[in-house]
Design a protein around this motif. Structure first.
Motif, short mmCIF file in Angstrom:
data_model
loop_
_atom_site.label_atom_id
_atom_site.label_comp_id
_atom_site.label_asym_id
_atom_site.label_seq_id
_atom_site.Cartn_x
_atom_site.Cartn_y
_atom_site.Cartn_z
N ILE A 1 0.84 -1.19 0.00
CA ILE A 1 0.00 0.00 0.00
C ILE A 1 0.88 1.25 0.00
CG2 ILE A 1 -1.96 -1.14 1.12
CD1 ILE A 1 -1.23 0.29 3.69
N CYS A 2 0.34 2.33 -0.58
CA CYS A 2 1.06 3.60 -0.61
C CYS A 2 1.17 4.14 0.81
CB CYS A 2 0.33 4.60 -1.50
SG CYS A 2 0.38 4.15 -3.24
N GLY A 3 2.29 4.76 1.11
CA GLY A 3 2.54 5.31 2.43
C GLY A 3 1.89 6.66 2.63
N LEU A 4 1.96 7.14 3.85
CA LEU A 4 1.43 8.44 4.23
C LEU A 4 2.05 9.52 3.34
CD1 LEU A 4 -0.22 10.06 6.38
CD2 LEU A 4 1.90 10.20 7.67
N GLY A 5 1.22 10.41 2.80
CA GLY A 5 1.71 11.48 1.94
C GLY A 5 1.82 11.11 0.47
N THR A 6 1.39 9.89 0.13
CA THR A 6 1.40 9.45 -1.27
C THR A 6 0.06 8.79 -1.61
OG1 THR A 6 2.32 7.25 -0.78
CG2 THR A 6 3.90 9.04 -1.18
N TYR A 7 -0.20 8.63 -2.91
CA TYR A 7 -1.44 8.00 -3.37
C TYR A 7 -1.21 7.35 -4.73
CZ TYR A 7 -2.15 11.71 -6.81
OH TYR A 7 -2.01 12.54 -7.88
N GLN A 8 -2.13 6.52 -5.17
CA GLN A 8 -2.09 5.92 -6.50
C GLN A 8 -3.51 5.67 -6.98
OE1 GLN A 8 -1.62 5.30 -9.79
NE2 GLN A 8 0.48 5.30 -9.01
N PRO A 9 -3.99 6.44 -7.99
CA PRO A 9 -5.36 6.30 -8.45
C PRO A 9 -5.59 5.17 -9.45
CG PRO A 9 -4.29 8.10 -9.61
CD PRO A 9 -3.30 7.58 -8.60
N ASP A 10 -4.54 4.62 -10.03
CA ASP A 10 -4.69 3.64 -11.10
C ASP A 10 -4.41 2.21 -10.65
OD1 ASP A 10 -5.18 5.75 -12.94
OD2 ASP A 10 -3.01 6.07 -13.11
N SER A 11 -5.08 1.26 -11.28
CA SER A 11 -4.80 -0.16 -11.05
C SER A 11 -3.55 -0.54 -11.82
CB SER A 11 -5.97 -1.02 -11.56
OG SER A 11 -7.12 -0.76 -10.83
N GLY A 12 -2.82 -1.52 -11.32
CA GLY A 12 -1.66 -2.04 -12.02
C GLY A 12 -0.43 -1.13 -12.00
N ALA A 13 -0.41 -0.17 -11.11
CA ALA A 13 0.72 0.77 -11.04
C ALA A 13 1.90 0.16 -10.29
CB ALA A 13 0.28 2.05 -10.36
N ALA A 14 3.08 0.66 -10.59
CA ALA A 14 4.30 0.17 -9.94
C ALA A 14 4.87 1.15 -8.94
CB ALA A 14 5.35 -0.15 -11.02
N GLY A 15 4.23 2.31 -8.77
CA GLY A 15 4.74 3.30 -7.84
C GLY A 15 3.63 4.22 -7.34
N CYS A 16 3.91 4.92 -6.26
CA CYS A 16 2.95 5.86 -5.67
C CYS A 16 3.34 7.29 -6.06
CB CYS A 16 2.93 5.73 -4.15
SG CYS A 16 2.45 4.08 -3.59
N LEU A 17 2.37 8.18 -6.07
CA LEU A 17 2.58 9.58 -6.41
C LEU A 17 2.57 10.43 -5.15
CD1 LEU A 17 -0.01 9.67 -9.33
CD2 LEU A 17 2.47 9.35 -9.52
N GLU A 18 3.37 11.49 -5.12
CA GLU A 18 3.41 12.41 -3.98
C GLU A 18 2.14 13.26 -3.96
OE1 GLU A 18 5.82 12.81 -1.53
OE2 GLU A 18 6.73 11.00 -2.37
N CYS A 19 1.58 13.48 -2.78
CA CYS A 19 0.44 14.37 -2.65
C CYS A 19 0.87 15.80 -2.91
CB CYS A 19 -0.15 14.29 -1.24
SG CYS A 19 -1.20 12.88 -1.01
N ALA A 20 0.00 16.58 -3.51
CA ALA A 20 0.27 17.98 -3.80
C ALA A 20 0.12 18.81 -2.53
CB ALA A 20 -0.69 18.48 -4.88
N PRO A 21 0.80 19.97 -2.46
CA PRO A 21 0.59 20.86 -1.32
C PRO A 21 -0.89 21.20 -1.15
CG PRO A 21 2.47 21.57 -2.62
CD PRO A 21 1.79 20.48 -3.40
N GLY A 22 -1.33 21.31 0.10
CA GLY A 22 -2.73 21.62 0.37
C GLY A 22 -3.64 20.42 0.33
N THR A 23 -3.07 19.22 0.23
CA THR A 23 -3.87 17.99 0.22
C THR A 23 -3.44 17.08 1.36
OG1 THR A 23 -2.39 16.81 -1.29
CG2 THR A 23 -4.19 18.08 -2.29
N PHE A 24 -4.24 16.05 1.59
CA PHE A 24 -3.98 15.07 2.64
C PHE A 24 -4.11 13.69 2.02
CE2 PHE A 24 -5.97 12.50 6.18
CZ PHE A 24 -4.80 12.29 6.87
N CYS A 25 -3.12 12.85 2.21
CA CYS A 25 -3.15 11.48 1.69
C CYS A 25 -2.78 10.51 2.81
CB CYS A 25 -2.18 11.32 0.52
SG CYS A 25 -2.58 12.29 -0.93
N PRO A 26 -3.80 9.93 3.47
CA PRO A 26 -3.47 8.93 4.49
C PRO A 26 -2.89 7.67 3.84
CG PRO A 26 -5.85 9.09 4.20
CD PRO A 26 -5.22 10.14 3.32
#
Length: 89
Positions: A8-33
């Motif tokens: 699972i993606c860690g705190l401060g990151t997210y991944q909206p797509d299935s089959g991905a190999a990496g997580c994306l950094e959250c943008a400033p002003g957002t929250f990603c548990p």
């Protein structure tokens, strides 16, 4: 290397797509548990504000209490000075 399970993606990151190999950094002003599939708007309770609006909110511990003489509506709102004739002790 072969994977036995997904991570699972860690705190401060997210991944909206299935089959991905990496997580994306959250943008400033957002929250990603942890385990986020979307960026959520950063939100603090009334009486608090996001201390540094250019960073991501990692927990409610990152919310800062409003200073005397100002009020905070909550959400992503920054402090607002009390109008003449009103106070916030």
């Amino acid at each position: 290397p072969a994977q036995g399970q997904c991570t699972i993606c860690g705190l401060g990151t997210y991944q909206p797509d299935s089959g991905a190999a990496g997580c994306l950094e959250c943008a400033p002003g957002t929250f990603c548990p942890k385990g986020s599939s979307a960026q959520l708007p950063a939100s603090c309770p009334a009486g608090f504000y996001i201390g540094d609006a250019s960073t991501t909110l990692e927990s409610l511990d990152d919310c800062v209490g409003c200073a005397p003489g100002s009020f905070c509506a909550g959400g992503a709102a920054q402090p607002t000075a009390c109008a003449p004739g009103s106070i916030a002790p």
